[in-house]
Design a protein around this motif. Sequence first.
Motif, mmCIF file in Angstrom:
data_model
loop_
_atom_site.group_PDB
_atom_site.id
_atom_site.type_symbol
_atom_site.label_atom_id
_atom_site.label_comp_id
_atom_site.label_asym_id
_atom_site.label_seq_id
_atom_site.Cartn_x
_atom_site.Cartn_y
_atom_site.Cartn_z
ATOM 1 N N ALA A 203 0.810 -1.217 0.000
ATOM 2 C CA ALA A 203 0.000 0.000 0.000
ATOM 3 C C ALA A 203 0.846 1.271 0.000
ATOM 4 C CB ALA A 203 -0.930 0.000 1.215
ATOM 5 N N HIS A 204 0.196 2.367 -0.395
ATOM 6 C CA HIS A 204 0.743 3.718 -0.309
ATOM 7 C C HIS A 204 1.890 3.981 -1.287
ATOM 8 C CE1 HIS A 204 -1.707 4.122 3.290
ATOM 9 N NE2 HIS A 204 -1.139 3.035 3.774
ATOM 10 N N ILE A 205 2.071 3.099 -2.248
ATOM 11 C CA ILE A 205 3.170 3.204 -3.218
ATOM 12 C C ILE A 205 4.506 3.340 -2.488
ATOM 13 C CG2 ILE A 205 3.747 4.066 -5.510
ATOM 14 C CD1 ILE A 205 1.248 5.705 -5.556
ATOM 15 N N GLY A 206 4.530 2.913 -1.204
ATOM 16 C CA GLY A 206 5.779 2.892 -0.450
ATOM 17 C C GLY A 206 6.355 4.245 -0.098
ATOM 18 N N TRP A 207 5.567 5.332 -0.212
ATOM 19 C CA TRP A 207 6.131 6.662 0.004
ATOM 20 C C TRP A 207 6.765 6.789 1.392
ATOM 21 C CZ3 TRP A 207 5.147 11.107 3.054
ATOM 22 C CH2 TRP A 207 5.792 12.264 2.594
ATOM 23 N N PRO A 208 7.967 7.370 1.496
ATOM 24 C CA PRO A 208 8.734 8.103 0.487
ATOM 25 C C PRO A 208 9.670 7.244 -0.367
ATOM 26 C CG PRO A 208 9.847 8.275 2.578
ATOM 27 C CD PRO A 208 8.592 7.465 2.830
ATOM 28 N N TRP A 209 9.572 5.932 -0.231
ATOM 29 C CA TRP A 209 10.452 5.035 -0.988
ATOM 30 C C TRP A 209 9.741 4.501 -2.225
ATOM 31 C CZ3 TRP A 209 9.941 3.727 4.488
ATOM 32 C CH2 TRP A 209 10.905 4.362 5.281
ATOM 33 N N CYS A 210 9.144 5.417 -3.002
ATOM 34 C CA CYS A 210 8.337 4.999 -4.158
ATOM 35 C C CYS A 210 9.194 4.297 -5.213
ATOM 36 C CB CYS A 210 7.644 6.202 -4.769
ATOM 37 S SG CYS A 210 6.533 7.083 -3.642
ATOM 38 N N ASP A 211 10.362 4.851 -5.527
ATOM 39 C CA ASP A 211 11.213 4.217 -6.530
ATOM 40 C C ASP A 211 11.654 2.833 -6.065
ATOM 41 O OD1 ASP A 211 10.937 6.429 -8.105
ATOM 42 O OD2 ASP A 211 12.977 7.176 -7.817
ATOM 43 N N GLU A 212 11.899 2.702 -4.771
ATOM 44 C CA GLU A 212 12.285 1.400 -4.229
ATOM 45 C C GLU A 212 11.146 0.394 -4.404
ATOM 46 O OE1 GLU A 212 12.947 -0.162 0.246
ATOM 47 O OE2 GLU A 212 14.497 1.232 -0.450
ATOM 48 N N LEU A 213 9.910 0.830 -4.143
ATOM 49 C CA LEU A 213 8.773 -0.063 -4.322
ATOM 50 C C LEU A 213 8.644 -0.488 -5.783
ATOM 51 C CD1 LEU A 213 5.314 -0.080 -2.796
ATOM 52 C CD2 LEU A 213 5.460 0.112 -5.276
ATOM 53 N N LEU A 214 8.809 0.452 -6.706
ATOM 54 C CA LEU A 214 8.695 0.100 -8.119
ATOM 55 C C LEU A 214 9.783 -0.903 -8.513
ATOM 56 C CD1 LEU A 214 7.899 3.565 -9.729
ATOM 57 C CD2 LEU A 214 6.324 1.833 -8.879
ATOM 58 N N ALA A 215 10.986 -0.716 -7.974
ATOM 59 C CA ALA A 215 12.064 -1.654 -8.276
ATOM 60 C C ALA A 215 11.765 -3.051 -7.729
ATOM 61 C CB ALA A 215 13.388 -1.136 -7.705
ATOM 62 N N VAL A 216 11.207 -3.112 -6.526
ATOM 63 C CA VAL A 216 10.831 -4.402 -5.942
ATOM 64 C C VAL A 216 9.767 -5.079 -6.799
ATOM 65 C CG1 VAL A 216 9.699 -5.506 -3.970
ATOM 66 C CG2 VAL A 216 11.495 -3.799 -3.585
ATOM 67 N N CYS A 217 8.772 -4.310 -7.243
ATOM 68 C CA CYS A 217 7.744 -4.874 -8.122
ATOM 69 C C CYS A 217 8.360 -5.387 -9.421
ATOM 70 C CB CYS A 217 6.684 -3.831 -8.432
ATOM 71 S SG CYS A 217 5.639 -3.384 -7.029
ATOM 72 N N GLY A 218 9.315 -4.639 -9.940
ATOM 73 C CA GLY A 218 9.991 -5.087 -11.148
ATOM 74 C C GLY A 218 10.735 -6.392 -10.939
ATOM 75 N N LYS A 219 11.350 -6.528 -9.773
ATOM 76 C CA LYS A 219 12.064 -7.775 -9.469
ATOM 77 C C LYS A 219 11.094 -8.941 -9.392
ATOM 78 C CE LYS A 219 15.159 -9.947 -6.116
ATOM 79 N NZ LYS A 219 16.134 -9.721 -5.021
ATOM 80 N N PHE A 220 9.976 -8.752 -8.693
ATOM 81 C CA PHE A 220 8.979 -9.819 -8.612
ATOM 82 C C PHE A 220 8.466 -10.178 -10.005
ATOM 83 C CE2 PHE A 220 8.842 -9.198 -4.071
ATOM 84 C CZ PHE A 220 8.366 -10.403 -3.578
ATOM 85 N N GLY A 221 8.233 -9.152 -10.831
ATOM 86 C CA GLY A 221 7.757 -9.415 -12.175
ATOM 87 C C GLY A 221 8.749 -10.207 -12.999
ATOM 88 N N ASN A 222 10.024 -10.000 -12.736
ATOM 89 C CA ASN A 222 11.068 -10.732 -13.446
ATOM 90 C C ASN A 222 11.154 -12.184 -12.985
ATOM 91 O OD1 ASN A 222 13.449 -10.783 -15.256
ATOM 92 N ND2 ASN A 222 14.568 -11.157 -13.355
ATOM 93 N N VAL A 223 10.878 -12.388 -11.685
ATOM 94 C CA VAL A 223 10.972 -13.737 -11.111
ATOM 95 C C VAL A 223 9.676 -14.516 -11.288
ATOM 96 C CG1 VAL A 223 11.273 -15.035 -8.950
ATOM 97 C CG2 VAL A 223 12.706 -13.034 -9.419
ATOM 98 N N ARG A 224 8.546 -13.823 -11.045
ATOM 99 C CA ARG A 224 7.256 -14.534 -10.992
ATOM 100 C C ARG A 224 6.135 -13.545 -11.298
ATOM 101 N NH1 ARG A 224 7.717 -15.959 -6.017
ATOM 102 N NH2 ARG A 224 8.958 -17.778 -6.535
ATOM 103 N N GLN A 225 5.578 -13.613 -12.473
ATOM 104 C CA GLN A 225 4.517 -12.700 -12.868
ATOM 105 C C GLN A 225 3.263 -12.920 -12.024
ATOM 106 O OE1 GLN A 225 4.255 -10.247 -15.164
ATOM 107 N NE2 GLN A 225 6.358 -10.371 -15.924
ATOM 108 N N GLY A 226 2.617 -11.824 -11.639
ATOM 109 C CA GLY A 226 1.311 -11.901 -11.010
ATOM 110 C C GLY A 226 1.284 -12.085 -9.515
ATOM 111 N N GLN A 227 2.438 -12.004 -8.837
ATOM 112 C CA GLN A 227 2.429 -12.197 -7.388
ATOM 113 C C GLN A 227 2.235 -10.895 -6.632
ATOM 114 O OE1 GLN A 227 5.855 -14.167 -5.638
ATOM 115 N NE2 GLN A 227 4.857 -14.345 -3.646
#
Length: 274
Positions: free
Chosen positions: A155-179
């Motif tokens: 939740a909350h797009i991880g603010w103030p760590w928004c870029d970090e949250l997006l990077a984590v989502c990108g990592k999950f997407g690379n490892v396992r789509q849809g989690q």
Amino acid sequence: MAIDVHVHSSGKESAAEILKAMDEAGMERIFLMGPYPGLNADKQREADEFVAKIASEAKDRIIPFAFIEPRLESAPQEVERAVTDLGIKAVKMIPMKWYPGGPEARAVYEKVQEMGVPMLFHSGILWDREDNSQYCRPVYYEALLDYPRIRFALAHIGWPWCDELLAVCGKFGNVRQGQIYVDITTGAPRLWKVDALRKALVYLGDDIMMFGSDAGAIDGGRMRAVMEADLSMLREEIGVRQETIDKIFSTNAMKLFGEYKAEAEGEEWGGWKL
């Protein structure tokens, strides 16, 4: 009519009051969290029973979440009771004096994975009176990589760590789509939120973002105000298509929190009935 994935209860509302607020706000469905129980096992059970009862009176519109405190020794057993006996559909957790990869949390994840329900986590700054934000950084949720059958949202797009949250989502997407999914519940001031939404849409696309208001269950005014603010950002400042609006305010939520149908053992993912 929208779906709000982030609504809080106090433990005192009635189903009729909540439905009235939803109608005022234009919400078709809400995902309602039970009250936070603190470090009290009796209050944990009472909170889960309360939200389950409310949802039972409006099954087609209120989806119940158990607000689980993992530091309670009984937390894994309560997850099983809440899902099996009470009909709870998902689990909400906020890291407070525990890390998402710590032993207390992992004990709950094991049970959640067994039960086959999704999760919603707080991420980013925590507006309490203690030093708890340090436990809520998005990168700590990489621990969920060890639990491939748990679908979850931050939740909350991880603010103030928004870029970090997006990077984590990108990592999950690379490892396992849809989690992993992103609950865009307000937390960041508008300037930062518009920037985070624009980056999220460019980097992650529009298939994993969901609307949430962080409102109280009978505060229809806040639900509607947050929805209108988010629509303004997305339509006027970012310029998204109606298809993207539909995904963020409805479809994506049901992909994550819809009815899960497990496949045969050995399959990594089951299907989701929308």
